[in-house]
Each structure stands twice: as structure tokens, then as C-alpha cells.
Motif scaffolding. Sequence first.
Motif, PDB file in Angstrom:
ATOM      1  N   PHE A  48       0.872  -1.188  -0.090  1.00 48.28           N
ATOM      2  CA  PHE A  48       0.007   0.095  -0.110  1.00 48.28           C
ATOM      3  C   PHE A  48       0.964   1.295  -0.049  1.00 48.28           C
ATOM      4  CE2 PHE A  48      -1.875  -3.277   2.474  1.00 48.28           C
ATOM      5  CZ  PHE A  48      -3.107  -3.753   1.667  1.00 48.28           C
ATOM      6  N   VAL A  87       1.196   5.551  -0.741  1.00 51.93           N
ATOM      7  CA  VAL A  87       0.681   7.034  -0.643  1.00 51.93           C
ATOM      8  C   VAL A  87       1.836   7.518  -1.680  1.00 51.93           C
ATOM      9  CG1 VAL A  87       0.015   9.237   0.195  1.00 51.93           C
ATOM     10  CG2 VAL A  87      -0.673   7.168   1.214  1.00 51.93           C
ATOM     11  N   SER A 140      -2.937   7.224  -4.069  1.00 47.47           N
ATOM     12  CA  SER A 140      -2.531   5.982  -3.328  1.00 47.47           C
ATOM     13  C   SER A 140      -2.748   4.745  -4.283  1.00 47.47           C
ATOM     14  CB  SER A 140      -3.627   5.593  -2.222  1.00 47.47           C
ATOM     15  OG  SER A 140      -4.909   5.638  -2.683  1.00 47.47           O
ATOM     16  N   HIS A 141      -1.919   3.676  -3.866  1.00 44.55           N
ATOM     17  CA  HIS A 141      -2.014   2.545  -4.886  1.00 44.55           C
ATOM     18  C   HIS A 141      -1.848   1.404  -4.172  1.00 44.55           C
ATOM     19  CE1 HIS A 141      -0.559   0.284  -8.272  1.00 44.55           C
ATOM     20  NE2 HIS A 141       0.557  -0.086  -7.544  1.00 44.55           N
ATOM     21  N   ARG A 142      -2.488   0.324  -4.280  1.00 42.95           N
ATOM     22  CA  ARG A 142      -2.369  -0.960  -3.860  1.00 42.95           C
ATOM     23  C   ARG A 142      -1.858  -1.823  -4.888  1.00 42.95           C
ATOM     24  NH1 ARG A 142      -7.046  -1.459   0.177  1.00 42.95           N
ATOM     25  NH2 ARG A 142      -7.855   0.758   0.246  1.00 42.95           N
ATOM     26  N   SER A 196       7.169   9.061  -2.209  1.00 43.97           N
ATOM     27  CA  SER A 196       6.306   7.959  -2.129  1.00 43.97           C
ATOM     28  C   SER A 196       6.637   7.118  -0.648  1.00 43.97           C
ATOM     29  CB  SER A 196       5.977   6.912  -2.955  1.00 43.97           C
ATOM     30  OG  SER A 196       7.334   6.201  -2.988  1.00 43.97           O
ATOM     31  N   MET A 221      -3.002   3.876   5.124  1.00 43.63           N
ATOM     32  CA  MET A 221      -2.739   4.458   3.979  1.00 43.63           C
ATOM     33  C   MET A 221      -3.637   5.479   3.495  1.00 43.63           C
ATOM     34  SD  MET A 221      -2.765   2.908   0.068  1.00 43.63           S
ATOM     35  CE  MET A 221      -4.702   2.552   0.387  1.00 43.63           C
ATOM     36  N   GLU A 278      -3.166   9.694   3.170  1.00 43.74           N
ATOM     37  CA  GLU A 278      -3.648  10.177   1.962  1.00 43.74           C
ATOM     38  C   GLU A 278      -4.652  11.295   1.929  1.00 43.74           C
ATOM     39  OE1 GLU A 278      -5.578   9.083  -2.553  1.00 43.74           O
ATOM     40  OE2 GLU A 278      -5.792   7.895  -0.766  1.00 43.74           O
TER      41      GLU A 278
END
Length: 119
Positions: A3, A5, A19-21, A53, A62, A66
Motif C-alpha cells: 500500500f 501514498v 494512493s496505490h495498492r 512515496s 494509507m 492520503e
Amino acid sequence: MNFFVYILLCSNGAYYVGSHRGQEVDTRVHQHNEGSDPRAFTYRFRPVELLWSCQFQDPSDMVAFEQQLKGWSRKKKEAFMRSDWVELKALSKSRTAPAIHEKGRFHLLTKGNAPERSS
């Protein structure tokens, strides 16, 4: 699953917080630059550049971070990315709250010193 940000610099000079998973945050940056979603904010402001990041273990952490970053001013984000903790603290001070804690509304209400209201 990881996870992340992240903060991007868009071609118009704006910062984008997202954000990214997934396995790599670079994958998400590549997706932004490919322009796969015409409705995305970054679509019109490509190319984007990854400035910062951070990886999180807990997805709720997360999301919370964010949202916190999205509420910050540009100057506050810049101080954070520079790790300028003195400037970040100065930028975090309330512009509307009294400088003297004892004169603050919350302090007055919690100490039983609230001014009486007239009807």
C-alpha cells in the motif's frame, strides 16, 4: 499486497496526491503517464513525475495519510517532502485559533469558563 501514498508533480506544476495498492508505486506512475483514464485529474497534465512515496502495511493507515496530505497546502507538502520539520510545524499552526491556549474556545468550554449567552 503493498500500500502506497505518493505525490506527483504534474506538467502544469500542480501536486497530485494519490494512493496505490500493488507491488510497485512505479506501476501506478506509469499508468498516470499512459493516460489510461481520461477522467483522471492527471490525464490533462501529463507527463507526471514521482516526487515522494511511502509504503504502508495497513490500508487504513494509507487512506488516512492520503486524506491528510490532500488537505495540506502546497507549502506544507513541500516542507514535508524536504523533511523540513521546523517549517512543517510552523505551517501547521492555526491561523484562526488564539495564540494563548487559555483564551481558546475549547479551553473555555471544557473548564467551565464559557461566557454566558444572553437571550
